[in-house]
Design a protein around this motif. Structure first.
Motif, PDB file in Angstrom:
ATOM      1  N   ARG A   1       0.814  -1.321  -0.047  1.00 16.20           N
ATOM      2  CA  ARG A   1       0.122  -0.007  -0.042  1.00 16.20           C
ATOM      3  C   ARG A   1       0.810   1.386  -0.009  1.00 16.20           C
ATOM      4  N   GLY A   2       1.910   1.143   0.620  1.00 23.14           N
ATOM      5  CA  GLY A   2       2.934   2.438   0.784  1.00 23.14           C
ATOM      6  C   GLY A   2       3.440   2.879  -0.866  1.00 23.14           C
ATOM      7  N   VAL A   3       3.175   2.061  -1.788  1.00 22.08           N
ATOM      8  CA  VAL A   3       3.797   2.436  -3.075  1.00 22.08           C
ATOM      9  C   VAL A   3       2.889   3.362  -3.673  1.00 22.08           C
ATOM     10  N   LEU A   4       1.462   3.161  -3.476  1.00 21.06           N
ATOM     11  CA  LEU A   4       0.575   3.829  -4.449  1.00 21.06           C
ATOM     12  C   LEU A   4      -0.395   4.965  -3.532  1.00 21.06           C
TER      13      LEU A   4
ATOM     14  N   ASN B   1       5.567  -6.478  -9.193  1.00 22.79           N
ATOM     15  CA  ASN B   1       4.620  -5.722  -8.333  1.00 22.79           C
ATOM     16  C   ASN B   1       5.370  -5.055  -7.475  1.00 22.79           C
ATOM     17  N   GLY B   2       6.672  -4.793  -7.499  1.00 26.68           N
ATOM     18  CA  GLY B   2       7.563  -4.256  -6.531  1.00 26.68           C
ATOM     19  C   GLY B   2       7.679  -2.887  -7.175  1.00 26.68           C
ATOM     20  N   SER B   3       8.646  -1.996  -6.360  1.00 25.89           N
ATOM     21  CA  SER B   3       8.819  -0.707  -6.906  1.00 25.89           C
ATOM     22  C   SER B   3      10.269  -0.312  -6.200  1.00 25.89           C
TER      23      SER B   3
ATOM     24  N   LEU C   1      13.440  17.134   6.950  1.00 26.55           N
ATOM     25  CA  LEU C   1      12.355  16.196   6.276  1.00 26.55           C
ATOM     26  C   LEU C   1      12.844  15.081   5.857  1.00 26.55           C
ATOM     27  N   MET C   2      12.147  13.721   6.232  1.00 24.83           N
ATOM     28  CA  MET C   2      12.552  12.552   5.640  1.00 24.83           C
ATOM     29  C   MET C   2      11.645  12.561   4.360  1.00 24.83           C
ATOM     30  N   PHE C   3      12.372  12.554   3.131  1.00 22.00           N
ATOM     31  CA  PHE C   3      11.936  12.407   1.728  1.00 22.00           C
ATOM     32  C   PHE C   3      11.782  11.034   1.232  1.00 22.00           C
ATOM     33  N   ALA C   4      10.819  10.674   0.563  1.00 21.42           N
ATOM     34  CA  ALA C   4      10.771   9.382  -0.132  1.00 21.42           C
ATOM     35  C   ALA C   4      10.345   9.410  -1.313  1.00 21.42           C
ATOM     36  N   PHE C   5      10.940   8.720  -2.434  1.00 21.13           N
ATOM     37  CA  PHE C   5      10.587   8.929  -3.738  1.00 21.13           C
ATOM     38  C   PHE C   5      10.224   7.369  -4.108  1.00 21.13           C
ATOM     39  N   ILE C   6       9.202   6.988  -4.825  1.00 19.21           N
ATOM     40  CA  ILE C   6       8.423   5.792  -5.330  1.00 19.21           C
ATOM     41  C   ILE C   6       8.584   5.902  -6.707  1.00 19.21           C
ATOM     42  N   GLY C   7       9.050   4.999  -7.317  1.00 16.83           N
ATOM     43  CA  GLY C   7       8.935   4.834  -8.706  1.00 16.83           C
ATOM     44  C   GLY C   7       9.673   3.556  -9.319  1.00 16.83           C
ATOM     45  N   ALA C   8       9.430   3.338 -10.562  1.00 17.13           N
ATOM     46  CA  ALA C   8      10.090   2.008 -11.342  1.00 17.13           C
ATOM     47  C   ALA C   8      11.462   2.428 -12.090  1.00 17.13           C
TER      48      ALA C   8
END
Length: 444
Positions: free
Chosen positions: A16-19, A226-228, A356-363
């Motif tokens: 769920r944390g991906v999208l 289904n990973g990222s 800030l704790m920055f997070a990027f999600i992507g493929a």
């Protein structure tokens, strides 16, 4: 598993944390673990697969509370993933963030040699992130997650960062954060810009077609699909210095707020200059349906309203004419505040660690996060602005200033100090739930 259709994301297998956008307000905790015993590390993955919430579970008894588990490259090695599989991951991930420091602008005081231990070292194996609407539910989530790593002496907790988000949704510089979120095809989650077309799922989730028709999947498919990829960065913010810079270069309080808006591209309330160019509009800034629905190329190609070099226009040029296809560099970004706020009006640093704790999600680590960081945030060639850097997060050396387009003469600000210092981070892989089980079932 069945082959995906054009929009057929297997949400029940995606973390769920991906999208999912994070709740507002919210609290979060990052826990980093080192795997000292392979068998215990695999047991950690097995347990995690039963605790991690899937993207299909957007409404659950836990509400907007979830746990995500990510694994760094050294963590995959510690788990005993075969070399043939490890070699199918993108090379930026295999190198790790510390090795990519120069390309990211993490030099000087932001260099890995100054990072907070153990960040940037081979000891960072697993990152567990818990998110909840408040600290009470966050602690409950952490309690539920504790059996994942409890009584596993071969798994050691080595770092923790507690974070939070204010009801105002602002970060330490005073701007509303978390405004922009792309619409991902098949996710069922609306994007924040109604003018932006759906982005292909493969831009954010591995195993699906992306914007150029390719499919990126580490092997075997059960591991990669289904990973990222996730990027975690701890960014220290020099709030007092930022405030002094605004005050010293403004003609008065109103001009100070205008200057802050021109640097960011939004007023502090979140209202964009593109929709409210002359004054702040808090009602607009608080409206998630209006505050991000605008374009640049059609209405402001020269940047007279929203400067081309401001923070939000660099991070997402939208429809502006720039070097590089914007849709190939879109990212899911999330920021979480840590540390105590500096009291309003204080212009001297109090020595507290805040940021800030920055997070990027992507493929696509290379053409998403690294491209934006190196080409758009730490350079300006893409819009014809020379070597100037992002005024807020750029790796400034005290030489380059900031230019505000205006008539009859543009406004030039003096050299910018470094307002944000990297304290560490890592590139990680967010496995699907099936992949977590596969990692848990590995045999020597």
């Amino acid at each position: 598993m069945s082959a995906p259709t054009r929009t057929g994301l297997e949400l029940d297998d995606i973390q769920r944390g991906v999208l999912s956008p994070r709740p507002t307000p919210y609290a979060a905790t990052y826990l980093v673990f080192r795997i000292d015993d392979r068998a215990h590390g695999r047991e950690l993955m097995r347990r995690a697969s039963a605790v991690v919430t899937s993207a299909a579970d957007s409404v659950s008894p836990l509400g907007e509370t979830w746990v995500s588990v990510a694994v760094a490259f050294h963590g995959l090695e510690a788990l005993g993933v075969p070399r043939a599989s490890l070699d199918t991951f993108v090379w930026e991930f295999r190198q790790g963030m510390a090795a990519r420091a120069k390309a990211l602008g993490d030099v000087g005081e932001s260099g890995p040699e100054h990072w907070e231990a153990p960040l940037g070292t081979s000891d960072v194996h697993v990152v567990l992130t818990a998110v909840a609407p408040d600290t009470t539910r966050l602690e409950a989530a952490l309690d539920r997650a504790r059996p994942v790593y409890d009584q596993l002496p071969g798994v050691t907790a080595i770092w923790r960062q507690d974070c939070y988000a204010l009801p105002t949704e602002t970060e330490h510089f005073g701007y509303r954060d978390g405004v922009s979120h792309p619409a991902v095809e098949g996710s069922g989650i609306a994007g924040s810009n109604q003018l932006e077309a759906l982005l292909k799922a493969g831009e954010f989730v591995l195993g699906y077609r992306d914007e150029i028709g390719g499919i990126q999947t580490p092997q075997p498919e059960v591991l990669g699909r289904n990973g990222s990829y996730a990027v975690f960065r701890k960014l220290h913010q020099r709030v007092a210095e930022f405030r002094r810079y605004l005050r010293d270069n403004a003609t008065g309080p109103e001009d100070e707020e205008l200057l802050a808006a021109k640097i960011m591209g939004r007023w502090r309330s979140g209202a964009p200059l593109a929709l409210s160019p002359q004054h702040d509009d808090p009602a607009l800034g608080a409206d998630p349906h209006r505050r991000n629905t605008f374009l640049y190329g059609r209405d402001d190609p020269a940047g007279f309203t929203t400067p081309s070099g401001c923070h939000i226009r660099r991070a997402n040029p939208r429809d502006a004419s720039v070097a590089g296809e914007v849709r190939l560099h879109r990212m899911i970004r999330r920021g979480t505040v840590y540390g105590p706020p500096l009291p309003e009006g204080v212009l001297e640093d109090d020595g507290a660690d805040r940021g800030l704790m920055f997070a990027f999600i992507g493929a696509h680590l290379g053409r998403q996060f690294e491209f934006v960081q190196s080409e758009w945030m730490n350079d300006s060639v893409f819009f014809g602005g020379g070597s100037a850097r992002d005024p807020v997060t750029g790796s400034h050396d005290g030489v380059t200033g900031f230019t505000i387009p205006q008539r009859p003469l543009r406004r030039r600000l003096p050299p910018l100090p470094r307002f944000v210092v990297t304290r560490g981070g890592e590139y990680c892989f967010l496995p699907g739930l099936s992949a977590l089980r596969w990692l848990g079932d590995l045999q020597d």
